[in-house]
Design a protein around this motif. Sequence first.
Motif, short mmCIF file in Angstrom:
data_model
loop_
_atom_site.label_atom_id
_atom_site.label_comp_id
_atom_site.label_asym_id
_atom_site.label_seq_id
_atom_site.Cartn_x
_atom_site.Cartn_y
_atom_site.Cartn_z
N ARG A 423 0.84 -1.21 0.00
CA ARG A 423 0.00 0.00 0.00
C ARG A 423 0.87 1.26 0.00
NH1 ARG A 423 -5.27 0.33 1.95
NH2 ARG A 423 -4.63 1.88 3.51
N LEU A 424 1.96 1.23 0.77
CA LEU A 424 2.85 2.40 0.80
C LEU A 424 3.45 2.67 -0.58
CD1 LEU A 424 4.84 1.97 4.15
CD2 LEU A 424 3.07 3.65 3.65
N LEU A 425 3.90 1.61 -1.23
CA LEU A 425 4.52 1.77 -2.55
C LEU A 425 3.50 2.24 -3.59
CD1 LEU A 425 6.81 -1.39 -2.55
CD2 LEU A 425 7.56 1.00 -2.48
N MET A 426 2.25 1.82 -3.45
CA MET A 426 1.22 2.25 -4.41
C MET A 426 0.93 3.74 -4.31
SD MET A 426 0.40 -0.12 -6.45
CE MET A 426 -0.91 0.79 -7.26
N GLY A 427 1.32 4.35 -3.20
CA GLY A 427 1.11 5.79 -3.05
C GLY A 427 2.09 6.62 -3.86
N GLY A 428 3.07 5.96 -4.52
CA GLY A 428 4.04 6.68 -5.35
C GLY A 428 4.92 7.63 -4.58
N PRO A 429 5.52 7.19 -3.44
CA PRO A 429 6.38 8.11 -2.68
C PRO A 429 7.69 8.36 -3.40
CG PRO A 429 6.56 5.88 -1.81
CD PRO A 429 5.50 5.83 -2.87
N ASN A 430 8.35 9.47 -3.06
CA ASN A 430 9.71 9.69 -3.56
C ASN A 430 10.74 9.59 -2.44
OD1 ASN A 430 9.29 12.15 -2.26
ND2 ASN A 430 8.96 13.27 -4.16
N VAL A 431 10.25 9.38 -1.21
CA VAL A 431 11.11 9.06 -0.07
C VAL A 431 10.50 7.86 0.64
CG1 VAL A 431 12.06 9.83 2.14
CG2 VAL A 431 11.88 11.45 0.25
N LEU A 432 11.27 6.79 0.74
CA LEU A 432 10.78 5.56 1.36
C LEU A 432 11.57 5.32 2.64
CD1 LEU A 432 8.71 3.34 0.88
CD2 LEU A 432 10.43 2.08 -0.42
N ILE A 433 10.86 5.31 3.77
CA ILE A 433 11.49 5.16 5.09
C ILE A 433 11.01 3.85 5.68
CG2 ILE A 433 11.76 6.17 7.38
CD1 ILE A 433 11.22 8.90 6.11
N LEU A 434 11.93 2.92 5.90
CA LEU A 434 11.57 1.56 6.30
C LEU A 434 12.17 1.25 7.67
CD1 LEU A 434 12.32 -0.27 2.91
CD2 LEU A 434 10.17 0.76 3.67
N ASP A 435 11.30 0.94 8.63
CA ASP A 435 11.74 0.57 9.97
C ASP A 435 11.53 -0.93 10.15
OD1 ASP A 435 12.57 0.56 12.56
OD2 ASP A 435 10.96 1.81 13.36
N GLU A 436 12.60 -1.68 10.15
CA GLU A 436 12.59 -3.15 10.23
C GLU A 436 11.66 -3.77 9.17
OE1 GLU A 436 14.64 -4.85 11.73
OE2 GLU A 436 15.49 -3.49 13.18
N PRO A 437 11.92 -3.53 7.89
CA PRO A 437 11.01 -4.00 6.84
C PRO A 437 11.06 -5.51 6.64
CG PRO A 437 12.97 -3.07 5.84
CD PRO A 437 13.07 -2.79 7.32
N THR A 438 12.11 -6.19 7.13
CA THR A 438 12.27 -7.62 6.81
C THR A 438 11.61 -8.54 7.82
OG1 THR A 438 14.38 -7.87 8.00
CG2 THR A 438 14.48 -7.08 5.73
N ASN A 439 11.05 -7.98 8.90
CA ASN A 439 10.40 -8.83 9.90
C ASN A 439 9.32 -9.69 9.25
OD1 ASN A 439 12.00 -7.72 11.84
ND2 ASN A 439 10.39 -6.59 12.89
N ASP A 440 9.36 -10.99 9.51
CA ASP A 440 8.34 -11.95 9.06
C ASP A 440 8.35 -12.21 7.56
OD1 ASP A 440 7.23 -12.17 11.72
OD2 ASP A 440 6.32 -10.22 11.40
N PHE A 441 9.39 -11.76 6.84
CA PHE A 441 9.46 -12.03 5.40
C PHE A 441 10.33 -13.27 5.18
CE2 PHE A 441 8.66 -7.66 3.23
CZ PHE A 441 7.47 -7.54 3.94
N ASP A 442 9.94 -14.10 4.21
CA ASP A 442 10.79 -15.23 3.86
C ASP A 442 11.87 -14.77 2.88
OD1 ASP A 442 9.70 -15.35 1.17
OD2 ASP A 442 7.95 -16.35 2.03
#
Length: 601
Positions: A423-442
Amino acid sequence: MAPRNLINLENVYLTYGKGAVLDHVSLGLAENSRIGIVGRNGGGKSSLVRVLAGIEEPNEGRVSVAGGIHIGALAQIDKADPEATVRDVVLGDLDDHQWATESRVRDVFIGLFGGFTDAILDRKMGPLSGGERRRVALARLLISDLDVLMLDEPTNHLDVEAVVWLAEHLKSRRDLSIAVVTHDRWFLDEVSDRTWEVIDGKVEEYDGGYSAFVLAKAERMRQASVEEQKRNMLIRKELAWLRRGAPARTSKPKFRIDAANELIENEPPPRDNVELLAFANARLGKTVYELHNVQVTLGERVLFDHLDWNVGPGDRIGIAGVNGAGKTTLLRLLTQQLKPTMGKLVVGVTVKPAFLSQHLEELNPKWRVLEAVEQISTHVEIGKGKSLSASQLCERLGFGSNAQWTPVGDLSGGERRRLQLTRLLMGGPNVLILDEPTNDFDVETLSSLEDLLDSFGGVLLVVSHDRYFLERVCDNFVGVMGDGKLRNLPGGLEQYLKLRREQPNEPNAFAHSDEIDEGSEKAPTQTLSASERRDMTKDLSKIERAIVKIDDKIKSLHSDMETSATDFEKVAELNKELQESEATKNSLEDQWLALSDQLEA
């Protein structure tokens, strides 16, 4: 003579009623083996570990364990009694004289907790954070006399330093056979010498750690003329990254780099920095974030002082630091969720940020995945003239055509986090701030996310304890050292770890005021007067009452959202109020933690 198998699975079949999780699997875990287990979320990795550990019985087949073998298992979910102390959980009924002089106990406590004091041992489990509880569970296993150690996501919630210490400790324990499920690819490379991939109910075996697994899998796919070109391209791209060599792997490669030449001979670089910078300049202008003489305080604690920092267009910055040092606070400052106590924050007029926080965004549970994404937009531009539809982006982040019609209420924690990022990426941001984005990802989803971020033309700021991910997507690094400053790290995470080793008195993730010397004597702390303690206790009670009230409000908002599920305008209003309430709760919890730390010091 070949090492004997300690655990054998013979024709094991396991199902939960929706197809086979393990489909007639036969394998053995041998003495002194170091197994890394990878595969998609929900693919059966944790189930395999539970079967091996004897925690879960298969529907069919046989599990045999060699006589006299002691097995320990670390589960993803901690079930310790909240009233128990760290001493109760880790040391149990052992008398002081039985463990006080034991070098392994001392090493584990200093490595995981930063100290070996009564203040640490007497802490109750209930108030501990997820990362602290994980350290306690690990400590209990690491001081036990075991022959086999099963670890399910051991690095979750651990900072970079703790992950490095754990890897070094496990490598030194040649008395243990280890099987580890983790998405942390750096940790896999350091610890494992064999890889099991759980896929479609089967277990594919590969020699070597993660890097060797990537090479062997790519070679198998090439030889079998696999038609899944997209998947093949992703793994070739990751192989190209490994060949170019992140700093942590070049000194001890796990496979012959030359063997990869045929596969990646014409592979382009992961990202064209010139193109991305041009795209960033076009959308962002010259100013993104500027901090001038900024001070940030939390209670009476100064997190940042006289801080000057500039984030420019095209920057891709990884932020390292121990838990509690202020990394998330720094991100909240940039996104203007938090105001500086002193100084000035300048934000470029064209900045359109998107912030992936550690807290999951609440969505209407009746929405379908694709519907939740299309609420933001139906198409998004990702740079270099490319765009993706909502459905295409969902698929890139692990939501296949069938999964896109799953109700939000049926998603797991990891799937909700993927949806939040989509959903965040669909908003078309030009600054992407990620706080622990890899949690629970395979691992597979992480590769897809990294590939997507390669083409992101804006600014990228990432806080993560996943060392591989940080080195993969970021070009520059800064360290939150706990001294009120940010340190530029031209030497990357290796430089950060070296600086931390040279500054032993800086904050520790578990015991901020409990640093010790070799004699395990507690460092002197500033004591509070009786009147100060009374005032702080009163403030603590006020904050606790406020948290209870805001919790009741959040529950009420959830209920109202369910009642108004068909009224999208009303749901949007309620969701905005919910986010404000969550932010208020976060602020109150920060205040509570700051006061608690002072009272416990």
